[in-house]
Design an enzyme around this catalytic site. Structure first.
Site, PDB file in Angstrom:
ATOM      1  N   ASN A  84       0.818  -1.224   0.000  1.00  0.00           N
ATOM      2  CA  ASN A  84       0.000   0.000   0.000  1.00  0.00           C
ATOM      3  C   ASN A  84       0.848   1.269   0.000  1.00  0.00           C
ATOM      4  OD1 ASN A  84      -2.778  -1.107   0.269  1.00  0.00           O
ATOM      5  ND2 ASN A  84      -1.905  -1.982   2.130  1.00  0.00           N
ATOM      6  N   SER A 109       5.586  11.028   7.630  1.00  0.00           N
ATOM      7  CA  SER A 109       5.148  10.870   9.022  1.00  0.00           C
ATOM      8  C   SER A 109       6.270  11.088  10.022  1.00  0.00           C
ATOM      9  CB  SER A 109       4.607   9.452   9.207  1.00  0.00           C
ATOM     10  OG  SER A 109       4.404   9.159  10.572  1.00  0.00           O
ATOM     11  N   TYR A 145       6.226   0.754   9.415  1.00  0.00           N
ATOM     12  CA  TYR A 145       5.442   1.849   8.825  1.00  0.00           C
ATOM     13  C   TYR A 145       6.348   3.066   8.577  1.00  0.00           C
ATOM     14  CZ  TYR A 145       2.484   6.023   9.073  1.00  0.00           C
ATOM     15  OH  TYR A 145       1.912   7.248   8.844  1.00  0.00           O
TER      16      TYR A 145
HETATM   17  N1  LIG Z   1      -3.450  10.923  10.852  1.00  0.00           N
HETATM   18  C1  LIG Z   1      -2.214  11.269  11.219  1.00  0.00           C
HETATM   19  O1  LIG Z   1      -2.004  11.835  12.303  1.00  0.00           O
HETATM   20  C2  LIG Z   1      -1.051  10.989  10.315  1.00  0.00           C
HETATM   21  C3  LIG Z   1      -1.209  10.487   9.036  1.00  0.00           C
HETATM   22  N2  LIG Z   1      -0.108  10.313   8.228  1.00  0.00           N
HETATM   23  C4  LIG Z   1      -0.242   9.823   6.868  1.00  0.00           C
HETATM   24  O2  LIG Z   1      -1.323  10.490   6.237  1.00  0.00           O
HETATM   25  C5  LIG Z   1      -1.981   9.601   5.350  1.00  0.00           C
HETATM   26  C6  LIG Z   1      -3.457   9.560   5.694  1.00  0.00           C
HETATM   27  O3  LIG Z   1      -3.578   9.096   7.013  1.00  0.00           O
HETATM   28  P1  LIG Z   1      -4.993   9.018   7.739  1.00  0.00           P
HETATM   29  O4  LIG Z   1      -5.945   9.895   7.032  1.00  0.00           O
HETATM   30  O5  LIG Z   1      -4.761   9.209   9.171  1.00  0.00           O
HETATM   31  O6  LIG Z   1      -5.319   7.503   7.499  1.00  0.00           O
HETATM   32  P2  LIG Z   1      -6.749   6.858   7.160  1.00  0.00           P
HETATM   33  O7  LIG Z   1      -6.600   5.400   7.338  1.00  0.00           O
HETATM   34  O8  LIG Z   1      -7.818   7.568   7.904  1.00  0.00           O
HETATM   35  O9  LIG Z   1      -6.869   7.201   5.614  1.00  0.00           O
HETATM   36  C7  LIG Z   1      -6.090   6.553   4.657  1.00  0.00           C
HETATM   37  C8  LIG Z   1      -6.981   6.256   3.467  1.00  0.00           C
HETATM   38  O10 LIG Z   1      -6.180   5.634   2.472  1.00  0.00           O
HETATM   39  C9  LIG Z   1      -6.945   4.565   1.928  1.00  0.00           C
HETATM   40  N3  LIG Z   1      -6.024   3.568   1.386  1.00  0.00           N
HETATM   41  C10 LIG Z   1      -5.203   2.743   2.065  1.00  0.00           C
HETATM   42  N4  LIG Z   1      -4.545   1.938   1.217  1.00  0.00           N
HETATM   43  C11 LIG Z   1      -4.964   2.277  -0.023  1.00  0.00           C
HETATM   44  C12 LIG Z   1      -4.654   1.797  -1.308  1.00  0.00           C
HETATM   45  N5  LIG Z   1      -3.781   0.795  -1.502  1.00  0.00           N
HETATM   46  N6  LIG Z   1      -5.253   2.385  -2.372  1.00  0.00           N
HETATM   47  C13 LIG Z   1      -6.149   3.388  -2.201  1.00  0.00           C
HETATM   48  N7  LIG Z   1      -6.481   3.876  -1.007  1.00  0.00           N
HETATM   49  C14 LIG Z   1      -5.893   3.314   0.077  1.00  0.00           C
HETATM   50  C15 LIG Z   1      -7.762   4.030   3.087  1.00  0.00           C
HETATM   51  O11 LIG Z   1      -8.895   3.307   2.642  1.00  0.00           O
HETATM   52  C16 LIG Z   1      -8.122   5.300   3.820  1.00  0.00           C
HETATM   53  O12 LIG Z   1      -9.330   5.850   3.354  1.00  0.00           O
HETATM   54  C17 LIG Z   1      -1.309   8.243   5.477  1.00  0.00           C
HETATM   55  O13 LIG Z   1      -0.413   8.076   4.402  1.00  0.00           O
HETATM   56  C18 LIG Z   1      -0.558   8.343   6.789  1.00  0.00           C
HETATM   57  O14 LIG Z   1       0.609   7.567   6.740  1.00  0.00           O
HETATM   58  C19 LIG Z   1       1.151  10.622   8.654  1.00  0.00           C
HETATM   59  C20 LIG Z   1       1.350  11.073   9.913  1.00  0.00           C
HETATM   60  C21 LIG Z   1       0.288  11.307  10.857  1.00  0.00           C
HETATM   61  O1  LIG Z   2       1.961   8.520  11.208  1.00  0.00           O
HETATM   62  C1  LIG Z   2       1.098   8.486  12.059  1.00  0.00           C
HETATM   63  O2  LIG Z   2       1.276   9.158  13.210  1.00  0.00           O
HETATM   64  C2  LIG Z   2       0.175   9.501  14.072  1.00  0.00           C
HETATM   65  C3  LIG Z   2       0.750   9.831  15.443  1.00  0.00           C
HETATM   66  O3  LIG Z   2       1.495   8.744  15.889  1.00  0.00           O
HETATM   67  P1  LIG Z   2       1.195   8.002  17.276  1.00  0.00           P
HETATM   68  O4  LIG Z   2       2.115   6.845  17.284  1.00  0.00           O
HETATM   69  O5  LIG Z   2       1.493   8.995  18.333  1.00  0.00           O
HETATM   70  O6  LIG Z   2      -0.247   7.595  17.269  1.00  0.00           O
HETATM   71  C4  LIG Z   2      -0.813   8.348  14.139  1.00  0.00           C
HETATM   72  O7  LIG Z   2      -1.930   8.723  14.928  1.00  0.00           O
HETATM   73  C5  LIG Z   2      -1.250   8.016  12.725  1.00  0.00           C
HETATM   74  O8  LIG Z   2      -2.169   6.948  12.706  1.00  0.00           O
HETATM   75  C6  LIG Z   2      -0.042   7.586  11.924  1.00  0.00           C
HETATM   76  O9  LIG Z   2      -0.418   7.393  10.587  1.00  0.00           O
END
Ligand SMILES: NC(=O)C1=CN([C@@H]2O[C@H](COP(=O)(O)OP(=O)(O)OC[C@H]3O[C@@H](n4cnc5c(N)ncnc54)[C@H](O)[C@@H]3O)[C@@H](O)[C@H]2O)C=CC1
Ligand SMILES: O=C1O[C@H](COP(=O)(O)O)[C@@H](O)[C@H](O)[C@H]1O
Length: 252
Positions: A84, A109, A145
């Protein structure tokens, strides 16, 4: 910006913050993994970022890609991040350069640099600690990750150097809606509010740069990520600060 912006992972947390904050600002094209349980405000596609045909279609006529899709779990198994996150990101870059996309914003991240914390915690989570990462350091992933996110940054480096596509990697901290994480110093130090999340992505869409790595957090008193590069290169002006909250109550 008049050109279409492709947003992958559009239904996720980060995608929701961006869609809600910037719905009328750009000519979006959303890529959802599965059909969303709502009517999207902009044209959308459904499928997997490892599907070359779908991704080629998604990139047609696009000026900028904001790539969020992936497995975000800190304990995600290798097979999942390999497919992914790493493979998906490579497929998307390949399609983007083939389609003549000019700019690529990648959701990196905090976990790409997680092991910088190992010998410094919990002190670096405190407001009086002046240790900062600024994006010039080499990755030190804290888990598989994190390896996949660091690899995404390197994939972007290759496509930038080889094909000239502009790349901004945003090392996102901890996005939570409403208030910062409660009873979690680390999360408060890397808190990114929903509106600051939308704002930093708007800045990344508007600014001129070549290849950048910036940190995506709010302007928290506690911090160990520098915001200088995001401010200088992107013009990011964060509005929120986890110190302004006591649990889920804003301190006036
Ligand atoms: N939420 C956070 O605090 C953080 C998020 N990130 C990064 O931001 C991005 C989004 O994270 P979130 O919104 O929290 O995660 P999330 O899980 O809420 O959203 C990710 C979306 O990507 C889709 N997805 C996963 N694999 C896929 C694939 N192979 N093809 C198409 N769609 C796919 C999922 O269905 C989901 O809707 C990720 O790449 C994550 O690593 C990075 C650091 C912190
Ligand atoms: O990259 C990500 O980081 C956030 C924050 O990290 P955490 O280990 O403190 O939870 C995480 O919430 C998120 O799912 C991840 O994609």
């Amino acid at each position: 910006m008049d050109e279409t912006v492709l947003l992958t992972g559009a239904k996720g947390s980060v995608g929701t913050a961006i869609r809600e904050g910037l719905v009328d600002e750009y000519d979006w094209r959303y890529l959802f993994h599965n059909p969303p349980p709502f009517e999207p405000e902009h044209p959308s596609l459904v499928g997997d970022v490892t599907d070359e045909e779908l991704v080629a279609e998604a990139c047609e006529g696009v000026g900028t890609v904001v790539h969020l899709a992936g497995d975000p779990r800190r304990d995600a198994p290798w097979e999942s991040v390999l497919d992914n996150n790493i493979h998906g990101t490579k497929i998307l870059y390949e399609a983007a350069v083939e389609a003549g996309v000019e700019k690529f914003v990648f959701a990196s991240s905090n976990h790409a640099v997680g092991h910088f914390e190992t010998d410094r915690k919990p002190d670096l989570y405190r407001a009086d600690d002046d240790f900062r990462l600024d994006g010039t350091e080499l990755p030190r992933p804290g888990n598989h990750y994190g390896i996949s996110k660091a690899t995404g940054e390197v994939i972007g480096r290759y496509y930038h150097d080889e094909y000239g596509i502009d790349v901004c990697n945003i090392r996102i901290g901890n996005l939570t809606r409403g208030h910062p994480p409660i009873d979690y110093e680390r999360g408060q130090a890397m808190w990114l509010s929903y509106r600051d999340c939308a704002r930093i992505h708007a800045c990344a869409l508007e600014a001129d740069y070549d290849y950048e790595i910036v940190y995506g957090i709010s302007d928290n008193d506690r911090k160990f990520y520098s915001l200088e590069r995001a401010k200088e290169v992107l013009g990011y002006e964060p509005q929120d600060n986890s110190a302004e909250w006591d649990g889920d109550e804003r301190i006036d």
